[in-house]
Design an enzyme around this catalytic site. Structure first.
Site, PDB file in Angstrom:
ATOM      1  N   ASP A  91     -13.564  55.493  55.385  1.00  0.00           N
ATOM      2  CA  ASP A  91     -13.786  56.804  55.991  1.00  0.00           C
ATOM      3  C   ASP A  91     -12.693  57.038  57.031  1.00  0.00           C
ATOM      4  O   ASP A  91     -11.825  56.187  57.232  1.00  0.00           O
ATOM      5  CB  ASP A  91     -15.192  56.869  56.598  1.00  0.00           C
ATOM      6  CG  ASP A  91     -15.380  55.838  57.712  1.00  0.00           C
ATOM      7  OD1 ASP A  91     -14.433  55.060  57.966  1.00  0.00           O
ATOM      8  OD2 ASP A  91     -16.450  55.807  58.315  1.00  0.00           O
ATOM      9  N   ASP A 270     -22.508  56.827  49.208  1.00  0.00           N
ATOM     10  CA  ASP A 270     -22.548  55.555  49.936  1.00  0.00           C
ATOM     11  C   ASP A 270     -23.668  55.632  50.946  1.00  0.00           C
ATOM     12  O   ASP A 270     -24.060  56.721  51.363  1.00  0.00           O
ATOM     13  CB  ASP A 270     -21.245  55.321  50.710  1.00  0.00           C
ATOM     14  CG  ASP A 270     -21.207  56.148  51.985  1.00  0.00           C
ATOM     15  OD1 ASP A 270     -20.976  57.364  51.892  1.00  0.00           O
ATOM     16  OD2 ASP A 270     -21.462  55.596  53.070  1.00  0.00           O
ATOM     17  N   CYS A 308     -35.127  42.569  36.369  1.00  0.00           N
ATOM     18  CA  CYS A 308     -33.888  42.813  37.099  1.00  0.00           C
ATOM     19  C   CYS A 308     -32.881  41.694  36.815  1.00  0.00           C
ATOM     20  O   CYS A 308     -33.221  40.520  36.822  1.00  0.00           O
ATOM     21  CB  CYS A 308     -34.199  42.878  38.590  1.00  0.00           C
ATOM     22  SG  CYS A 308     -32.744  42.967  39.617  1.00  0.00           S
ATOM     23  N   CYS A 310     -30.397  40.745  38.660  1.00  0.00           N
ATOM     24  CA  CYS A 310     -29.728  40.191  39.848  1.00  0.00           C
ATOM     25  C   CYS A 310     -30.012  38.698  39.956  1.00  0.00           C
ATOM     26  O   CYS A 310     -30.976  38.198  39.393  1.00  0.00           O
ATOM     27  CB  CYS A 310     -30.176  40.924  41.108  1.00  0.00           C
ATOM     28  SG  CYS A 310     -31.674  40.262  41.871  1.00  0.00           S
ATOM     29  N   CYS A 313     -33.673  37.795  41.191  1.00  0.00           N
ATOM     30  CA  CYS A 313     -34.778  37.938  40.229  1.00  0.00           C
ATOM     31  C   CYS A 313     -34.567  37.055  39.006  1.00  0.00           C
ATOM     32  O   CYS A 313     -35.500  36.403  38.538  1.00  0.00           O
ATOM     33  CB  CYS A 313     -34.928  39.391  39.798  1.00  0.00           C
ATOM     34  SG  CYS A 313     -35.360  40.485  41.159  1.00  0.00           S
ATOM     35  N   HIS A 339     -30.384  41.811  45.480  1.00  0.00           N
ATOM     36  CA  HIS A 339     -31.254  42.603  44.608  1.00  0.00           C
ATOM     37  C   HIS A 339     -31.067  44.107  44.835  1.00  0.00           C
ATOM     38  O   HIS A 339     -30.930  44.878  43.883  1.00  0.00           O
ATOM     39  CB  HIS A 339     -32.722  42.226  44.827  1.00  0.00           C
ATOM     40  CG  HIS A 339     -33.644  43.180  44.158  1.00  0.00           C
ATOM     41  ND1 HIS A 339     -33.963  43.080  42.817  1.00  0.00           N
ATOM     42  CD2 HIS A 339     -34.256  44.319  44.603  1.00  0.00           C
ATOM     43  CE1 HIS A 339     -34.743  44.098  42.485  1.00  0.00           C
ATOM     44  NE2 HIS A 339     -34.931  44.861  43.547  1.00  0.00           N
TER      45      HIS A 339
HETATM   46 ZN   LIG Z   1     -33.398  41.687  41.451  1.00  0.00          ZN
END
Ligand SMILES: [Zn+2]
Ligand SMILES: [Zn+2]
Lengths: 414, 552
Positions: A91, A270, A308, A310, A313, A339
């Site tokens: 920015d 964002d 999920c 990630c 998970c 996550h």
């Molecule tokens: Zn996850």
């Protein structure tokens, strides 16, 4: 920058595009995690990259204070400093200057503020902001704009809008002669507060300068304005901005906000929200946020979301161990941050897939149904999506929630 | 090593017969989990300390890339709500499952208390240990401990021990009680449960505090053949020692007791027990911070020289072939001396992990380098620091890696991810980017440039948690290499051992001034961030000594 729109939704204004920058390709729409101080809270850049993130944000105001330009110049920019090999956006530093420093005064020359180190009066000019961003070396850089709170009314809003246009010219001129144009892409920031007339004038002026800018941000929002006003301004700007430039909505991070913005034609957003909320123990899921601090998770051996991908998970980290460690151990913040960043990426990735498949309206309906369940939908989302031809309530009998309607798991009672 | 032991279990073997009962020795811890899985730890080596079940600052995906082979779980943090949540996890490896440790990489041990916690506690009873949870003191009985152990099935368990943490010094009566209780609680743990295939591998804490006769008496009680109802309890075993895999020493209670004795010796009016509140000694006099009451790391004088005779007194009557473990060692110098004079096999890594909390990147090797590394700060005593206080402004422009030597940790040798998650319309068919050179897959992982001292300095001053992740990864790796150096020397040139220990002590500063300086700066950066943060930091340090508070 190469920017190609590769698919458009036939109902809404949503689109999928391919944005190629110096550090690779980022598919849009996308959500950018925020690495304010050149680190995503507790994670390594390798971890962030493995989540499928291709574009993150650093804050110019903060990096200018620490580590400072001398360090960044010595090391060859923020990419090298933090070990981030993908795309980066900075920015202008103006927003933080106004929100973090009480004594900032805006003059035509620039923003005058007290140095947080010495207390000395210091001037951030549009040229200076661009120079700092050149030293940081982000792939996308922002013009310095004259930021006013979205709650400001009266002639100050118009002054700020007009000044932002003049400052854009100074930024583009400075950027032009820097020799950095091939690697760094300057975005303009549309201002004009909540006044559609001012927004139109700003849009006209900035669209005239299209050849000098790589993309457009929609600024001056997310500062406490009514959601109903928020989406109308986003829509007004997205409708008018040129097709062949990416559109960036600053400071947007709630899933429902993201999807409404995408439907209105926004490509990038964002927000610190998904990483900040993780530190408090809030995990974002497709069926709404989970507050892992609550005792009801103490003996729950399921992961946050079984489906999920990630590491948290897929590694079967249970809600129970996250409950046990959250707000006590930094590793709980890491696990939930991993996550939440993945969740944001999934929301946007599924949007891209649905747009390509021609099923974006169905995706919106399914997302809202899963996310809000029977609790009712935020009224502003329903209105915003109706404006682009999607009726969330089709075949449903749900109550509408006025106000922001954000969904939270507040207490053990919920 | 297959065929080494046909049955699952944990085995310790000495590779080189130690020249003397207490000399340095090489050994091997073998955990045979099942037909396919075994873990070996060459000793001397280390175990990683945990807080609330996790290794502070590391993500689970970092567990695998670090060299950690043994983690110890103080169980008390799970006692705030009963039954403790890990006991509710299904499966035969519930601790590994619940806490995310790898069956093929990590030996997981379980102790009721955090051995690094030396705070004064309410007295233990005849049938309970006072433990500490977030919701206050909890009593743990031997029966409860056994049931937790059989539910959680750790690879190794520390038997419940009566370690006095009331105000020292302790009367002979108190020590006798401590010995009797510890022996009886051990008996209860090793008595086999009928119809249960799980057999815990037990480490026994060597009781007796600072009394040589008491320590010897406890050791002898382990090898006495038991009679009567006690013998019935442990059948088919005949002695307690037969049910024990190794011996363990928690140094903090010993140091506290030595310290109390010394003060008493110096000052005849030194207040006796119970009459004074515990005032942790101040850390540093030169601290510029006014908050002297915020002492997050009370320093207990090491009393290293007095430790060896005490540890030896415990081991003297016992077999030399069992594992010897020490908790809460403070310096690498102390590790070397305890290897030299006692023959310790495993040390906890708490001090090295704590260094990562306060911004220190360790930088030392064994044997010590032959030429002085100019990168390290030399002290007035002409000795080098064992690490870098990365809070220090001299690192602002230092773009070198954390340590002087090459280091394979994920901070010094970050590895570009070989795969990434795709979320929709971002795979190579859309982006046009090749997916990490598929033709070469599975290629050598690409090692990226090191994270720099300047970057960690920046992260510490901006209060970014990533600083601690990187430092802990690095410090554990330095410790791993340190033990590697110890083993190599013992293997290849054992005759050089004493000489190299001496040289190490001469080259590196043992007072750890660099840690003190780092702690002061760490506290000052906290102060600058505001009170709320500091209060949480203080609470964090009181509930467990590793890790830093999460910035909210
Ligand atoms: Zn996850
Ligand atoms: Zn390293």
């Amino acid at each position: 920058m190469q920017f190609e729109v590769i698919a458009k939704c036939k109902t809404t204004k949503a689109r999928v595009s391919r944005m190629t920058l110096s550090h690779g390709v980022t598919m849009l729409p996308t959500f950018m995690p925020v690495a304010t101080q050149a680190a995503i809270k507790g994670l390594t850049p390798e971890q962030v990259e493995s989540l499928g993130v291709t574009l993150i944000l650093n804050n110019t105001y903060h990096l200018n204070l620490r580590p400072g330009l001398k360090v960044l110049n010595e090391v060859g920019g923020a990419h090298k400093f933090q070990g981030w090999e993908r795309n980066l956006l900075t920015d202008s530093g103006g927003f933080q200057l106004v929100s973090l420093s009480k004594f900032t005064t805006i003059t035509e020359e620039g923003a005058l503020f007290a140095s947080p180190f010495t207390g000395e009066p210091t001037m951030l000019t549009p040229e200076e902001s661009i120079s700092i961003q050149h030293a940081i070396g982000a792939d996308i850089i922002m013009q310095l704009d004259d930021v006013v709170s979205s709650l400001t009314t009266g002639p100050r809003v118009e002054e700020a809008m007009e000044r932002s246009v003049r400052w854009l010219d100074r930024c583009t001129a400075h950027h032009e002669q820097s020799g950095k144009k091939d690697r760094q892409n300057l975005f303009a920031i549309v201002q004009g507060g909540l006044d559609p007339g001012l927004r139109d004038r700003c849009l006209d002026a900035m669209i005239q300068r299209k050849n000098d800018v790589a993309g457009y941000a929609i600024g001056g929002l997310s500062g406490g304005e009514e959601k109903d006003t928020f989406w109308r301004i986003i829509k007004q700007c997205a409708d008018k901005l040129p097709e062949d430039r990416p559109r960036y909505s600053m400071g947007i991070g709630f899933a429902e906000d993201l999807l409404v913005c995408v439907a209105l034609g926004v490509d990038m957003a964002d927000c610190v929200f998904p990483t900040r909320t993780a530190r408090f123990g809030v995990a974002l899921t497709h069926s709404g946020p989970l507050n892992l601090k609550l005792n009801k998770h103490a003996r729950d051996f399921d992961p946050i979301d079984k489906n999920c991908p990630c590491p948290t998970c897929s590694g079967k980290t249970s809600r129970a161990i996250l409950h046990h460690t959250t707000t006590h151990e930094t590793s709980a913040a890491h696990a939930i941050t991993l996550h939440n960043i993945t969740f944001q990426a999934q929301v946007m990735g599924r949007a891209r897939a649905a747009i390509i498949a021609g099923t974006f309206p169905e995706y919106l309906r399914k997302f809202f149904s899963d996310y809000f369940g029977d609790a009712g939908y935020p009224e502003w989302c329903v209105n915003a999506l109706r404006s682009v031809g999607v009726d969330l309530l089709e075949g449903k009998d749900l109550k509408l929630i006025p106000g922001s309607g954000a969904k939270w798991e507040y207490s053990d009672a919920s | 090593m297959s065929g080494h032991s046909p049955i699952p279990g944990l085995f310790f073997s000495l590779l080189t017969p130690s020249a003397t009962r207490f000399g340095p020795r090489l050994g091997n811890v073998l955990l045979k989990r099942d037909e396919q899985t075994e873990i070996q730890i060459q000793t001397p080596s280390y175990l990683a300390s945990t807080s609330r079940g996790v290794i502070p600052h590391l993500s689970r995906d970092h567990y695998a890339s670090s060299g950690i082979r043994w983690v110890n779980i103080p169980f008390e943090s799970f006692l705030d709500v009963l039954p403790p949540v890990p006991t509710l996890v299904d499966g035969k490896n519930s601790l590994h499952t619940f806490l995310g440790y790898s069956l093929g990489q990590h030996v997981v041990s379980m102790a009721v208390r955090d051995p690094a916690d030396g705070r004064e506690m309410p007295p233990n009873g005849n049938a309970h240990v006072a433990a500490y949870s977030l919701r206050g003191v909890r009593k743990v009985t031997p029966t409860e401990w056994k049931s937790y152990v059989y539910s959680c099935k750790p690879d190794i368990v520390f038997a419940l021990a009566d370690i006095p943490l009331t105000h020292p010094p302790y009367s002979q009566k108190r020590l006798t009680k401590s010995i009797e209780r510890s022996a009886s609680w051990l008996a209860s743990l090793i008595s086999p449960l009928p119809n249960n295939k799980y057999r815990p591998s037990v480490l026994v804490h060597m009781a007796g505090t600072t009394s040589v006769p008491a320590r010897r008496a406890f050791a002898e009680s382990l090898i006495e053949k038991l009679f009567g109802p006690e013998a019935e309890t442990i059948k088919p075993l005949q002695t307690l020692d037969q049910g024990v895999t190794g011996y363990t020493f928690d140094l903090i209670p010993i140091r506290l007791s030595l310290e109390a004795a010394e003060k008493r010796h110096q000052d005849p009016f030194y207040p006796p027990a119970e009459s004074i509140p515990p005032t942790p000694p101040p850390t540093i006099d030169s601290a510029p911070t006014p908050l002297s009451e915020v002492n997050l790391d009370p320093t207990i004088p090491a009393h290293t020289d007095q430790l060896s005779p005490l540890l030896q007194a415990s081991l003297e009557p016992l077999s030399t072939t069992k594992l010897r473990l020490v908790n809460s060692v403070q310096t690498p110098h102390e590790i070397l001396r305890l290897i030299s004079s006692v023959g310790i096999d495993i040390f906890d890594a708490h001090w090295a992990q704590r260094a990562g909390d306060v911004g220190v990147a360790l930088d030392f090797t064994f044997p010590a380098p032959s030429s002085h590394s100019p990168a390290l700060k030399a002290r007035e005593n002409n000795k080098l620091d064992i690490g870098h206080n990365l809070y220090c402004s001299s690192y602002t422009h230092d773009f070198s890696a954390f340590g002087s030597a090459s280091c394979g940790c994920r901070a010094c040798s970050p590895v570009a991810p070989a795969t990434r998650i795709y979320h929709g319309v971002d795979d190579p068919s859309f982006s046009g980017e090749s997916s990490t050179i598929p033709s070469q897959a599975p290629a050598e992982p690409r090692v990226k440039p090191s994270f720099s001292r300047a970057y960690a300095h920046h992260l510490l001053h901006t209060h970014e948690m990533s600083a601690h992740s990187l430092l802990v990864l690095h410090n554990l790796s330095v410790l791993d290499q340190f033990f590697g150096g110890i083993r190599t020397l013992l293997q290849d040139r054992p005759e050089k051992w004493d000489q190299e220990v001496k040289r190490f002590e001469e080259i590196y500063d043992e007072e750890l001034k660099v840690f003190e300086e780092a702690r002061v700066m760490w506290r000052d950066v906290d102060l600058a961030r505001g009170k709320g943060r500091l209060v949480r930091e203080k609470a964090k340090q009181e509930e467990g000594t590793l890790g830093t508070a999460v910035e909210l």
